[in-house]
Design a protein around this motif. Structure first.
Motif, PDB file in Angstrom:
ATOM      1  N   ASN A  60     -11.201  15.110  -2.367  1.00 33.64           N
ATOM      2  CA  ASN A  60     -10.650  14.159  -1.411  1.00 33.64           C
ATOM      3  C   ASN A  60     -11.574  13.969  -0.215  1.00 33.64           C
ATOM      4  OD1 ASN A  60      -8.313  13.367  -2.707  1.00 33.64           O
ATOM      5  ND2 ASN A  60      -7.064  14.990  -1.818  1.00 33.64           N
ATOM      6  N   THR A  61     -12.291  15.022   0.162  1.00 39.28           N
ATOM      7  CA  THR A  61     -13.244  14.891   1.265  1.00 39.28           C
ATOM      8  C   THR A  61     -14.358  13.921   0.896  1.00 39.28           C
ATOM      9  OG1 THR A  61     -12.782  17.141   2.036  1.00 39.28           O
ATOM     10  CG2 THR A  61     -14.839  16.137   2.757  1.00 39.28           C
ATOM     11  N   ILE A  62     -14.858  14.022  -0.329  1.00 33.96           N
ATOM     12  CA  ILE A  62     -15.879  13.093  -0.797  1.00 33.96           C
ATOM     13  C   ILE A  62     -15.325  11.678  -0.856  1.00 33.96           C
ATOM     14  CG2 ILE A  62     -17.345  12.482  -2.758  1.00 33.96           C
ATOM     15  CD1 ILE A  62     -17.549  15.479  -3.374  1.00 33.96           C
ATOM     16  N   ARG A  63     -14.089  11.551  -1.338  1.00 35.91           N
ATOM     17  CA  ARG A  63     -13.457  10.224  -1.405  1.00 35.91           C
ATOM     18  C   ARG A  63     -13.294   9.617  -0.024  1.00 35.91           C
ATOM     19  NH1 ARG A  63      -8.071   8.329  -1.133  1.00 35.91           N
ATOM     20  NH2 ARG A  63      -7.285  10.458  -0.931  1.00 35.91           N
ATOM     21  N   SER A  64     -12.923  10.447   0.953  1.00 33.27           N
ATOM     22  CA  SER A  64     -12.694   9.928   2.313  1.00 33.27           C
ATOM     23  C   SER A  64     -13.979   9.398   2.936  1.00 33.27           C
ATOM     24  CB  SER A  64     -12.101  11.033   3.195  1.00 33.27           C
ATOM     25  OG  SER A  64     -13.056  12.034   3.490  1.00 33.27           O
ATOM     26  N   ARG A  65     -15.130   9.982   2.540  1.00 40.16           N
ATOM     27  CA  ARG A  65     -16.406   9.522   3.086  1.00 40.16           C
ATOM     28  C   ARG A  65     -16.855   8.213   2.456  1.00 40.16           C
ATOM     29  NH1 ARG A  65     -19.560  15.408   3.054  1.00 40.16           N
ATOM     30  NH2 ARG A  65     -18.320  16.370   4.722  1.00 40.16           N
ATOM     31  N   ILE A  89       4.509   6.561  -5.561  1.00 41.45           N
ATOM     32  CA  ILE A  89       4.646   6.601  -4.104  1.00 41.45           C
ATOM     33  C   ILE A  89       3.254   6.520  -3.494  1.00 41.45           C
ATOM     34  CG2 ILE A  89       5.270   8.024  -2.110  1.00 41.45           C
ATOM     35  CD1 ILE A  89       7.606   9.076  -3.632  1.00 41.45           C
ATOM     36  N   THR A  90       3.095   5.643  -2.513  1.00 40.97           N
ATOM     37  CA  THR A  90       1.816   5.518  -1.815  1.00 40.97           C
ATOM     38  C   THR A  90       1.990   5.944  -0.363  1.00 40.97           C
ATOM     39  OG1 THR A  90       2.262   3.198  -1.264  1.00 40.97           O
ATOM     40  CG2 THR A  90       1.011   3.641  -3.283  1.00 40.97           C
ATOM     41  N   VAL A  91       0.934   6.553   0.187  1.00 34.70           N
ATOM     42  CA  VAL A  91       0.954   7.039   1.567  1.00 34.70           C
ATOM     43  C   VAL A  91      -0.215   6.413   2.322  1.00 34.70           C
ATOM     44  CG1 VAL A  91       0.762   9.048   3.070  1.00 34.70           C
ATOM     45  CG2 VAL A  91       2.027   9.227   0.912  1.00 34.70           C
ATOM     46  N   ASP A  92       0.106   5.676   3.372  1.00 33.84           N
ATOM     47  CA  ASP A  92      -0.897   5.101   4.264  1.00 33.84           C
ATOM     48  C   ASP A  92      -0.897   5.880   5.570  1.00 33.84           C
ATOM     49  OD1 ASP A  92      -1.368   3.205   2.349  1.00 33.84           O
ATOM     50  OD2 ASP A  92      -0.408   1.545   3.420  1.00 33.84           O
ATOM     51  N   ALA A  93      -2.087   6.136   6.104  1.00 29.59           N
ATOM     52  CA  ALA A  93      -2.232   6.810   7.402  1.00 29.59           C
ATOM     53  C   ALA A  93      -2.807   5.817   8.394  1.00 29.59           C
ATOM     54  CB  ALA A  93      -3.130   8.030   7.284  1.00 29.59           C
ATOM     55  N   LEU A  94      -2.133   5.640   9.510  1.00 24.72           N
ATOM     56  CA  LEU A  94      -2.534   4.653  10.515  1.00 24.72           C
ATOM     57  C   LEU A  94      -2.688   5.316  11.867  1.00 24.72           C
ATOM     58  CD1 LEU A  94      -1.207   1.097  11.160  1.00 24.72           C
ATOM     59  CD2 LEU A  94      -0.942   2.804  12.959  1.00 24.72           C
ATOM     60  N   SER A  95      -3.714   4.892  12.594  1.00 30.98           N
ATOM     61  CA  SER A  95      -3.884   5.345  13.969  1.00 30.98           C
ATOM     62  C   SER A  95      -4.264   4.149  14.828  1.00 30.98           C
ATOM     63  CB  SER A  95      -4.957   6.432  14.065  1.00 30.98           C
ATOM     64  OG  SER A  95      -4.994   6.984  15.371  1.00 30.98           O
ATOM     65  N   GLY A 110      -5.245  13.611   1.572  1.00 33.00           N
ATOM     66  CA  GLY A 110      -4.548  13.061   0.421  1.00 33.00           C
ATOM     67  C   GLY A 110      -3.911  11.708   0.612  1.00 33.00           C
ATOM     68  N   ALA A 111      -4.030  11.110   1.792  1.00 29.77           N
ATOM     69  CA  ALA A 111      -3.482   9.775   1.999  1.00 29.77           C
ATOM     70  C   ALA A 111      -4.227   8.775   1.132  1.00 29.77           C
ATOM     71  CB  ALA A 111      -3.581   9.375   3.466  1.00 29.77           C
ATOM     72  N   ASP A 112      -3.525   7.757   0.647  1.00 26.71           N
ATOM     73  CA  ASP A 112      -4.146   6.758  -0.228  1.00 26.71           C
ATOM     74  C   ASP A 112      -5.035   5.794   0.543  1.00 26.71           C
ATOM     75  OD1 ASP A 112      -2.794   7.304  -2.912  1.00 26.71           O
ATOM     76  OD2 ASP A 112      -1.061   7.106  -1.586  1.00 26.71           O
ATOM     77  N   ARG A 113      -4.604   5.412   1.747  1.00 31.67           N
ATOM     78  CA  ARG A 113      -5.380   4.470   2.546  1.00 31.67           C
ATOM     79  C   ARG A 113      -5.405   4.921   3.994  1.00 31.67           C
ATOM     80  NH1 ARG A 113      -3.915  -1.488   2.830  1.00 31.67           N
ATOM     81  NH2 ARG A 113      -1.857  -0.640   3.334  1.00 31.67           N
ATOM     82  N   GLY A 114      -6.506   4.611   4.682  1.00 31.06           N
ATOM     83  CA  GLY A 114      -6.603   4.842   6.108  1.00 31.06           C
ATOM     84  C   GLY A 114      -6.687   3.510   6.822  1.00 31.06           C
ATOM     85  N   ILE A 115      -5.907   3.351   7.872  1.00 31.39           N
ATOM     86  CA  ILE A 115      -5.827   2.075   8.587  1.00 31.39           C
ATOM     87  C   ILE A 115      -6.091   2.314  10.066  1.00 31.39           C
ATOM     88  CG2 ILE A 115      -4.376   0.080   9.150  1.00 31.39           C
ATOM     89  CD1 ILE A 115      -2.697   0.875   6.629  1.00 31.39           C
TER      90      ILE A 115
END
Length: 260
Positions: A197-202, A58-64, A81-86
């Motif tokens: 995850n914080t390091i990954r997000s950066r 299962i993949t989770v994308d976060a979009l704004s 924890g989202a896999d991708r940010g859009i």
């Protein structure tokens, strides 16, 4: 069997940052405040992450959708924890109307063919509660509103949502996927981002998408003005010793005729 979830998040004024709201025309002055993830959308993201933890593939994308200020909430979603940010780069003149946001998100989601779309039940700043259902209408998807619990059946490609109703009642609905669910604050508290995850997000790049606005229509709602509520009551603090407070309270009751 792969299953993809899109979580729609909104950037709202961060009143905890210490900024002061001031009115500028028909809306607030947005230059002097910080921005954070809408609290209801954080619960929608937590619901998506709980579903992801309970199943595989299962993949989770976060979009704004919005201007560049939405990128910080997107990065926060990846840290949670989202896999991708859009970032759906919408730059409206003035505030982004719910109809415009819903149409732009629906056009993007249609190209990706998500199995489940989650949104918050409403936004903290405007509290319309209509963007999610309008996305569902634009995509012709079944929709459940104000869900406090979601159970996904991946093999059956369906879900069961427990939705909040008036008077403490709940409605349980079963929807085939793809579907859209708006999420109410519920039993799960949105998680705090882990260090990894914080390091990954950066380090992870935020995907930028430009919506197709060729068929956008004038928003059906115009904002006329915004104002602070008028003061309707006052408060008096009684100080002193216990005896002095009791005497002052008794005099206050007598003065107002509250003792009969």
């Amino acid at each position: 069997m792969a299953f993809s979830i899109l979580v729609c998040i909104k950037a709202v004024p961060d009143l905890a940052s210490g900024g002061t709201l001031t009115i500028a025309g028909p809306w607030i002055d947005e230059t002097a405040i910080g921005w954070c993830m809408n609290h209801y959308d954080a619960h929608a993201l937590e619901a998506a992450l709980a579903i992801k933890a309970a199943a595989t593939d299962i993949t989770v994308d976060a979009l704004s959708a919005g201007p560049d200020r939405v990128r910080n909430p997107i990065r926060r979603a990846v840290a949670m924890g989202a896999d991708r940010g859009i970032h759906l780069a919408v730059n409206p003149v003035g505030r982004l109307a719910p109809a415009t946001a819903a149409l732009s998100i629906a056009r993007f989601a249609k190209t990706k063919k998500y199995d489940l779309i989650l949104t918050g039940a409403m936004s903290e700043d405007e509290m319309h509660g209509i963007t999610g259902p309008m996305i569902a209408a634009a995509l012709d998807l079944p929709c459940a509103a104000a869900a406090v619990e979601i159970a996904l059946d991946v093999p059956d490609r369906s879900l069961t949502a427990t939705c909040e109703m008036e008077g403490g009642m709940a409605e349980i609905v079963r929807l085939p996927c793809p579907a859209l669910v708006t999420v109410q604050t519920g039993r799960r508290i949105p998680r705090y981002p882990s260090l990894s995850n914080t390091i990954r997000s950066r380090r992870q790049a935020i995907e930028r998408a430009v919506p197709d606005e060729t068929a956008n229509h004038t928003p059906p709602v115009d904002r006329l003005r915004v104002a602070f509520p008028q003061q309707t009551s006052s408060c008096q603090v009684i100080e002193g010793t216990l005896i002095e407070k009791a005497d002052a309270l008794l005099r206050l009751f007598n003065d107002h005729g509250w003792l009969k």
